[in-house]
Scaffold this motif. Sequence first.
Motif, PDB file in Angstrom:
ATOM      1  N   THR A  40       0.844  -1.190   0.000  1.00 50.33           N
ATOM      2  CA  THR A  40       0.000   0.000   0.000  1.00 50.33           C
ATOM      3  C   THR A  40       0.886   1.249   0.000  1.00 50.33           C
ATOM      4  N   GLU A  41       0.278   2.379  -0.262  1.00 50.75           N
ATOM      5  CA  GLU A  41       1.012   3.645  -0.230  1.00 50.75           C
ATOM      6  C   GLU A  41       1.548   3.912   1.180  1.00 50.75           C
ATOM      7  N   GLU A  42       0.758   3.570   2.202  1.00 44.09           N
ATOM      8  CA  GLU A  42       1.193   3.764   3.580  1.00 44.09           C
ATOM      9  C   GLU A  42       2.413   2.899   3.901  1.00 44.09           C
ATOM     10  N   GLU A  43       2.412   1.652   3.423  1.00 43.35           N
ATOM     11  CA  GLU A  43       3.560   0.775   3.632  1.00 43.35           C
ATOM     12  C   GLU A  43       4.789   1.298   2.903  1.00 43.35           C
ATOM     13  N   ALA A  44       4.591   1.862   1.724  1.00 42.08           N
ATOM     14  CA  ALA A  44       5.704   2.431   0.957  1.00 42.08           C
ATOM     15  C   ALA A  44       6.342   3.586   1.721  1.00 42.08           C
ATOM     16  N   VAL A  45       5.517   4.433   2.307  1.00 38.98           N
ATOM     17  CA  VAL A  45       6.027   5.564   3.092  1.00 38.98           C
ATOM     18  C   VAL A  45       6.791   5.048   4.310  1.00 38.98           C
ATOM     19  N   LYS A  46       6.226   4.079   5.002  1.00 40.60           N
ATOM     20  CA  LYS A  46       6.872   3.528   6.203  1.00 40.60           C
ATOM     21  C   LYS A  46       8.213   2.882   5.854  1.00 40.60           C
ATOM     22  N   ALA A  47       8.269   2.132   4.762  1.00 43.09           N
ATOM     23  CA  ALA A  47       9.488   1.410   4.388  1.00 43.09           C
ATOM     24  C   ALA A  47      10.646   2.349   4.075  1.00 43.09           C
ATOM     25  N   GLN A  48      10.348   3.589   3.746  1.00 42.02           N
ATOM     26  CA  GLN A  48      11.396   4.555   3.404  1.00 42.02           C
ATOM     27  C   GLN A  48      12.005   5.227   4.640  1.00 42.02           C
ATOM     28  N   ILE A  49      11.420   5.042   5.804  1.00 39.47           N
ATOM     29  CA  ILE A  49      11.866   5.743   7.015  1.00 39.47           C
ATOM     30  C   ILE A  49      13.203   5.214   7.525  1.00 39.47           C
ATOM     31  N   SER A  50      13.313   3.890   7.647  1.00 36.57           N
ATOM     32  CA  SER A  50      14.544   3.295   8.175  1.00 36.57           C
ATOM     33  C   SER A  50      14.635   1.836   7.723  1.00 36.57           C
ATOM     34  N   ALA A  51      15.818   1.266   7.918  1.00 35.55           N
ATOM     35  CA  ALA A  51      16.003  -0.145   7.568  1.00 35.55           C
ATOM     36  C   ALA A  51      15.073  -1.035   8.387  1.00 35.55           C
ATOM     37  N   LYS A  52      14.878  -0.708   9.664  1.00 32.28           N
ATOM     38  CA  LYS A  52      13.980  -1.506  10.510  1.00 32.28           C
ATOM     39  C   LYS A  52      12.543  -1.414  10.017  1.00 32.28           C
ATOM     40  N   ASP A  53      12.103  -0.211   9.643  1.00 33.63           N
ATOM     41  CA  ASP A  53      10.743  -0.065   9.122  1.00 33.63           C
ATOM     42  C   ASP A  53      10.578  -0.833   7.813  1.00 33.63           C
ATOM     43  N   ALA A  54      11.588  -0.796   6.962  1.00 28.72           N
ATOM     44  CA  ALA A  54      11.534  -1.563   5.712  1.00 28.72           C
ATOM     45  C   ALA A  54      11.398  -3.049   6.017  1.00 28.72           C
ATOM     46  N   TYR A  55      12.180  -3.531   6.989  1.00 22.75           N
ATOM     47  CA  TYR A  55      12.117  -4.932   7.399  1.00 22.75           C
ATOM     48  C   TYR A  55      10.721  -5.277   7.929  1.00 22.75           C
ATOM     49  N   ASP A  56      10.159  -4.396   8.752  1.00 22.63           N
ATOM     50  CA  ASP A  56       8.816  -4.633   9.300  1.00 22.63           C
ATOM     51  C   ASP A  56       7.770  -4.736   8.195  1.00 22.63           C
ATOM     52  N   VAL A  57       7.877  -3.885   7.181  1.00 27.15           N
ATOM     53  CA  VAL A  57       6.937  -3.931   6.051  1.00 27.15           C
ATOM     54  C   VAL A  57       7.082  -5.246   5.305  1.00 27.15           C
ATOM     55  N   ILE A  58       8.309  -5.682   5.061  1.00 27.63           N
ATOM     56  CA  ILE A  58       8.554  -6.942   4.346  1.00 27.63           C
ATOM     57  C   ILE A  58       7.955  -8.113   5.129  1.00 27.63           C
ATOM     58  N   ILE A  59       8.206  -8.168   6.428  1.00 24.73           N
ATOM     59  CA  ILE A  59       7.675  -9.261   7.256  1.00 24.73           C
ATOM     60  C   ILE A  59       6.148  -9.256   7.216  1.00 24.73           C
ATOM     61  N   ALA A  60       5.532  -8.088   7.343  1.00 28.70           N
ATOM     62  CA  ALA A  60       4.066  -7.993   7.289  1.00 28.70           C
ATOM     63  C   ALA A  60       3.543  -8.477   5.944  1.00 28.70           C
ATOM     64  N   CYS A  61       4.222  -8.124   4.873  1.00 27.09           N
ATOM     65  CA  CYS A  61       3.789  -8.544   3.533  1.00 27.09           C
ATOM     66  C   CYS A  61       3.950 -10.051   3.337  1.00 27.09           C
ATOM     67  N   GLU A  62       5.048 -10.598   3.837  1.00 27.66           N
ATOM     68  CA  GLU A  62       5.250 -12.041   3.717  1.00 27.66           C
ATOM     69  C   GLU A  62       4.202 -12.812   4.503  1.00 27.66           C
ATOM     70  N   ASN A  63       3.789 -12.299   5.644  1.00 27.52           N
ATOM     71  CA  ASN A  63       2.767 -12.961   6.442  1.00 27.52           C
ATOM     72  C   ASN A  63       1.400 -12.891   5.784  1.00 27.52           C
ATOM     73  N   ARG A  64       1.192 -11.867   4.966  1.00 26.12           N
ATOM     74  CA  ARG A  64      -0.064 -11.698   4.234  1.00 26.12           C
ATOM     75  C   ARG A  64      -0.176 -12.633   3.048  1.00 26.12           C
ATOM     76  N   SER A  65       0.971 -12.961   2.469  1.00 27.58           N
ATOM     77  CA  SER A  65       1.000 -13.745   1.212  1.00 27.58           C
ATOM     78  C   SER A  65       0.601 -15.170   1.421  1.00 27.58           C
TER      79      SER A  65
END
Length: 65
Positions: A40-65
């Motif tokens: 989502t656009e919100e996840e894209a914004v969050k992933a750009q904040i820091s490496a940890k936020d990017a990691y959190d977005v990836i984990i959330a997306c993998e759990n959704r898949s």
Amino acid sequence: MAEKIIFSDYGIEIFERSGKIYIRYDAGELVVQMREIEITEEEAVKAQISAKDAYDVIIACENRS
């Protein structure tokens, strides 16, 4: 259709293709295995904040898949 790179850092790329936003990252352990997941656009914004936020977005997306 062409991709438009929105962000590239922390070992990820966020890009837009056909009006949808995707995150691309290396999901491999020993061998490079690039994976793309729609986000989502919100996840894209969050992933750009820091490496940890990017990691959190990836984990959330993998759990959704």
